[in-house]
Scaffold this motif. Structure first.
Motif, short mmCIF file in Angstrom:
data_model
loop_
_atom_site.label_atom_id
_atom_site.label_comp_id
_atom_site.label_asym_id
_atom_site.label_seq_id
_atom_site.Cartn_x
_atom_site.Cartn_y
_atom_site.Cartn_z
N ARG A 1 49.17 -37.18 0.84
CA ARG A 1 48.77 -36.20 -0.17
C ARG A 1 48.21 -34.92 0.41
N LEU A 2 48.57 -34.59 1.63
CA LEU A 2 48.04 -33.40 2.29
C LEU A 2 48.30 -32.13 1.48
N ALA A 3 49.46 -32.03 0.86
CA ALA A 3 49.82 -30.82 0.11
C ALA A 3 48.93 -30.61 -1.12
N HIS A 4 48.36 -31.68 -1.64
CA HIS A 4 47.50 -31.56 -2.82
C HIS A 4 46.12 -31.00 -2.48
N PHE A 5 45.78 -31.01 -1.20
CA PHE A 5 44.47 -30.55 -0.75
C PHE A 5 44.68 -29.53 0.36
N PRO A 6 45.04 -28.28 -0.01
CA PRO A 6 45.48 -27.29 0.97
C PRO A 6 44.42 -26.88 2.00
N ASP A 7 43.14 -27.09 1.70
CA ASP A 7 42.10 -26.68 2.64
C ASP A 7 41.64 -27.80 3.56
N GLY A 8 42.26 -28.97 3.44
CA GLY A 8 41.93 -30.02 4.39
C GLY A 8 41.79 -31.40 3.78
N VAL A 9 42.15 -32.38 4.59
CA VAL A 9 41.95 -33.80 4.29
C VAL A 9 41.32 -34.41 5.54
N LYS B 1 54.05 -46.45 -4.40
CA LYS B 1 54.13 -45.08 -4.91
C LYS B 1 53.44 -44.96 -6.25
N SER B 2 53.57 -45.98 -7.11
CA SER B 2 52.91 -45.89 -8.41
C SER B 2 51.40 -45.97 -8.25
N THR B 3 50.92 -46.76 -7.29
CA THR B 3 49.48 -46.84 -7.03
C THR B 3 48.98 -45.49 -6.54
N ALA B 4 49.69 -44.87 -5.60
CA ALA B 4 49.28 -43.57 -5.07
C ALA B 4 49.29 -42.51 -6.17
N PHE B 5 50.29 -42.56 -7.05
CA PHE B 5 50.37 -41.60 -8.14
C PHE B 5 49.19 -41.76 -9.09
N ARG B 6 48.86 -43.00 -9.43
CA ARG B 6 47.72 -43.26 -10.34
C ARG B 6 46.41 -42.86 -9.67
N LEU B 7 46.31 -43.11 -8.37
CA LEU B 7 45.10 -42.73 -7.64
C LEU B 7 44.96 -41.21 -7.60
N LEU B 8 46.05 -40.49 -7.37
CA LEU B 8 46.01 -39.03 -7.37
C LEU B 8 45.60 -38.51 -8.75
N ALA B 9 46.17 -39.08 -9.79
CA ALA B 9 45.81 -38.65 -11.15
C ALA B 9 44.33 -38.91 -11.41
N THR B 10 43.82 -40.01 -10.93
CA THR B 10 42.39 -40.31 -11.10
C THR B 10 41.53 -39.30 -10.35
N LEU B 11 41.94 -38.96 -9.12
CA LEU B 11 41.18 -37.98 -8.33
C LEU B 11 41.29 -36.57 -8.90
N LYS C 1 41.37 -51.83 1.34
CA LYS C 1 40.77 -50.56 0.88
C LYS C 1 41.05 -49.42 1.86
N THR C 2 40.77 -49.66 3.13
CA THR C 2 40.96 -48.62 4.14
C THR C 2 42.42 -48.24 4.25
N ARG C 3 43.29 -49.22 4.24
CA ARG C 3 44.72 -48.95 4.34
C ARG C 3 45.20 -48.10 3.17
N LEU C 4 44.75 -48.43 1.96
CA LEU C 4 45.13 -47.66 0.79
C LEU C 4 44.59 -46.23 0.90
N ALA C 5 43.35 -46.08 1.32
CA ALA C 5 42.75 -44.75 1.44
C ALA C 5 43.46 -43.90 2.49
N THR C 6 43.74 -44.47 3.65
CA THR C 6 44.38 -43.69 4.71
C THR C 6 45.82 -43.34 4.34
N GLU C 7 46.53 -44.28 3.76
CA GLU C 7 47.91 -44.00 3.34
C GLU C 7 47.93 -42.93 2.25
N PHE C 8 47.02 -43.04 1.31
CA PHE C 8 46.93 -42.05 0.25
C PHE C 8 46.64 -40.67 0.84
#
Length: 170
Positions: free
Chosen positions: A39-47, A2-12, A28-35
């Protein structure tokens, strides 16, 4: 995680292009897909997730991304596929006004084409964020490189056990 995902979101949020960089098989792929999945709600027009691993060297990156976002790669039924510049224009138009995330997975063998597409899409779509995975950086302006290191032995054993149990229960 969760802390990795939070830091990644803040970076993005502060950088529109983040490349998860690391050796093959480091997660890498696992982290990207899990992220992306969480995080669908942070990108309302699509992921969207665009796997580039099956493309030939220098392959059709724009077409692969177009398919991922739901664009038809044919002009009309029965017609030959649209050429890359046409598809890239359609992608720019589709993404121009969206707050969205596109994951470009496994960029290393199409690095130049992926880099050109990233620069083009980011220039035309201010609400777009790109998360790429690669064994090498795209080396374009604005890219932030996030190094992904292999799992520690204990974490790797836990992950293997979880996956093995899941596979046996199916």
């Amino acid at each position: 995680h969760k802390s990795t995902a939070f830091r990644l979101l803040a970076t993005l949020e502060s950088h529109r292009l983040v490349t998860l960089l690391g050796a093959g098989g480091c997660g890498k792929t696992r982290l990207a897909t899990e992220f992306a999945r969480t995080r669908l709600a942070h990108f309302p027009d699509g992921v969207w997730f665009a796997p580039l691993d099956r493309l030939a060297i220098g392959g059709a990156v724009a077409e692969t991304v177009a398919e991922a976002v739901g664009l038809s790669t044919a002009d009309t039924a029965g017609q030959p596929p649209l050429a890359s510049p046409d598809m890239q224009e359609r992608l720019r138009t589709l993404l121009a006004e969206r707050t969205a995330l596109v994951v470009l997975d496994n960029c290393e063998h199409v690095i130049d084409a992926a880099a050109r597409l990233a620069v083009d899409l980011l220039a035309s779509a201010p609400g777009l964020r790109l998360l790429t995975t690669s064994r090498e950086a795209l080396r374009v302006p604005g890219e932030v490189v996030w190094r992904v290191t292999p799992l520690a032995i204990d974490d790797a054993v836990t992950l293997f056990t979880e996956r093995a149990n899941a596979a046996m229960s199916n």
